[in-house]
Write an enzyme that holds these catalytic residues in place. Sequence first.
Site, mmCIF file in Angstrom:
data_model
loop_
_atom_site.group_PDB
_atom_site.id
_atom_site.type_symbol
_atom_site.label_atom_id
_atom_site.label_comp_id
_atom_site.label_asym_id
_atom_site.label_seq_id
_atom_site.Cartn_x
_atom_site.Cartn_y
_atom_site.Cartn_z
ATOM 1 N N HIS A 73 0.836 -1.222 0.000
ATOM 2 C CA HIS A 73 0.000 0.000 0.000
ATOM 3 C C HIS A 73 0.867 1.266 0.000
ATOM 4 O O HIS A 73 0.439 2.308 0.481
ATOM 5 C CB HIS A 73 -0.931 0.041 1.219
ATOM 6 C CG HIS A 73 -1.648 -1.249 1.473
ATOM 7 N ND1 HIS A 73 -2.903 -1.531 0.959
ATOM 8 C CD2 HIS A 73 -1.270 -2.362 2.162
ATOM 9 C CE1 HIS A 73 -3.268 -2.745 1.351
ATOM 10 N NE2 HIS A 73 -2.291 -3.274 2.061
ATOM 11 N N SER A 113 15.164 21.887 -16.048
ATOM 12 C CA SER A 113 13.948 22.647 -16.319
ATOM 13 C C SER A 113 14.330 23.934 -17.018
ATOM 14 O O SER A 113 15.380 24.516 -16.742
ATOM 15 C CB SER A 113 13.241 22.954 -15.001
ATOM 16 O OG SER A 113 12.423 24.096 -15.145
ATOM 17 N N GLU A 148 10.061 8.590 -16.783
ATOM 18 C CA GLU A 148 8.709 9.138 -16.985
ATOM 19 C C GLU A 148 8.204 8.805 -18.389
ATOM 20 O O GLU A 148 7.042 8.447 -18.588
ATOM 21 C CB GLU A 148 8.711 10.659 -16.818
ATOM 22 C CG GLU A 148 8.849 11.126 -15.390
ATOM 23 C CD GLU A 148 8.963 12.644 -15.324
ATOM 24 O OE1 GLU A 148 8.030 13.273 -14.838
ATOM 25 O OE2 GLU A 148 9.988 13.195 -15.779
ATOM 26 N N LYS A 179 16.336 22.056 -10.913
ATOM 27 C CA LYS A 179 15.674 20.785 -11.225
ATOM 28 C C LYS A 179 16.567 19.776 -11.933
ATOM 29 O O LYS A 179 17.361 20.131 -12.801
ATOM 30 C CB LYS A 179 14.442 21.034 -12.122
ATOM 31 C CG LYS A 179 13.306 21.773 -11.461
ATOM 32 C CD LYS A 179 12.664 20.987 -10.313
ATOM 33 C CE LYS A 179 11.878 19.795 -10.774
ATOM 34 N NZ LYS A 179 10.619 20.163 -11.418
#
Length: 466
Positions: free
Chosen positions: A168, A289, A302, A295
């Site tokens: 979980h 970024s 992804e 970043k």
Amino acid sequence: MRGAPYTHLKKSNKKLWGGRFSGGTANSVEAFTASIAVDARLYRHDIMGSIAHAKMLGKQRIIPVRDSRKIVRGLAAIQREITRGKFEFSLADEDIHMNIERRLTEKIGAAGGKLHTARSRNDQVALDMRLYLRDEVAAILASLATLQRELANAAKKYLDAIMPGYTHLQRAQPVLLSHHLLAYYDMFDRDRERYLGCLERINVLPLGSGALAGTTFPIDRVYLAKLLGFPRISKNSIDAVSDRDFLLEFLSVSSILFVHLSRLADELVLWSSQEFAFVELPDGYCTGSSMMPQKKNPDVPELIRGKTGRVFGHLHALLTIMKGLPLAYNRDLQEDKVPLFDSADTVKASVKIMGEIIRGLKVRRDRMLAAAQDGYLNATDLADYLVERGMPFRQAHEVSGKIVRLGISLGKRIEELSLTELRAFSNRIDNDIYDYLSAESVVARRRALGGTSRSNVARRLKELGV
Ligand code: ARG
């Protein structure tokens, strides 16, 4: 093939199938029905199939041997033209099959017109797809094996690293990172088995089925199968030209693979976040970024996760294309190419780059261990300890739960509670509890087959030869 083949599409008007028609094809229809922009990539396999067919026609004296030889030489020359980017593809010739046949006749004259004897584009395209996919699956199998090797290497490198195991997405019990990585190894192993099974059903010769009913010519399909390396020959001409279940199977197997890839990708995204900070992805596989200078984004995992959508979508597309089609061939089947090609490309690229990321992964053992020590992940073991000392498990579970509650209220781990505090719950608890509850002991005790103990994982790695 260098460059996009359709950058120099030529238009011409006389169709190879034009005999029955009085008027020309509407321009809009020509553009709408042509598949050359998509199926040009089949050229090597198309030529391979045609060469085998021409040899068979010659051997069977269906066409003169002299013509068969001319055809074979002509086709080889055309392959060179295409590979060198010298071939002019024509939209009017619809697809790769007719583009090549037209060029063959341009090059060798009337003998070229004999190649299509005892053959239809229906069995030809079924053959091409099988030849093409056979190579793609072989390439995918190899790159999956490489990815598995990287996982096994990483497991060996970080054999002892302890991390929190989750259920979980809540910290559950400590496990070895190596055990976690080898879970993916086993998933990819099953994916490989599925591709191998798929390959068996791809590897069936459809050529010789004609348009749908077979052919009147005395062809030799056993010879064709031998030339093209097919262990099996289709038994029903209608089935051979009309089904694409081997593509559906490939897309299904690829979708399952992408379930695994996207779960791994997702964990990499999660683990490389500042919240987890369990791993650092190699710089070369991240991007910055355009706005936020600090970043470092995990774009590659992804994108693997995102590309899952395409692969699932392509499976759905082909299922929908196939559903309810009357036998035998229907032009709808031409729509199998985009889903297949894009999925095969996506699988190959994603598996390869995932292997590279795993190879470059830096693991922050300290962060993982700290997380595994924080959050009462040894509460099950406290209960097991009491069971070993004679308490029924249900009661031990209750006692351990109460101790966790005390720990939470005092802001202490179980092993930070004093023996007096612990013994207030059960006098079965002794001083050896502290060793017993360390993350290392908790992991090491899970020696039952398939468990996370170091001894199990080390044995598994040995089995895998790393
Ligand atoms: N380009 C076609 C396809 O991919 C080849 C077969 C065409 N057959 C036909 N009867 N029009 O399906």
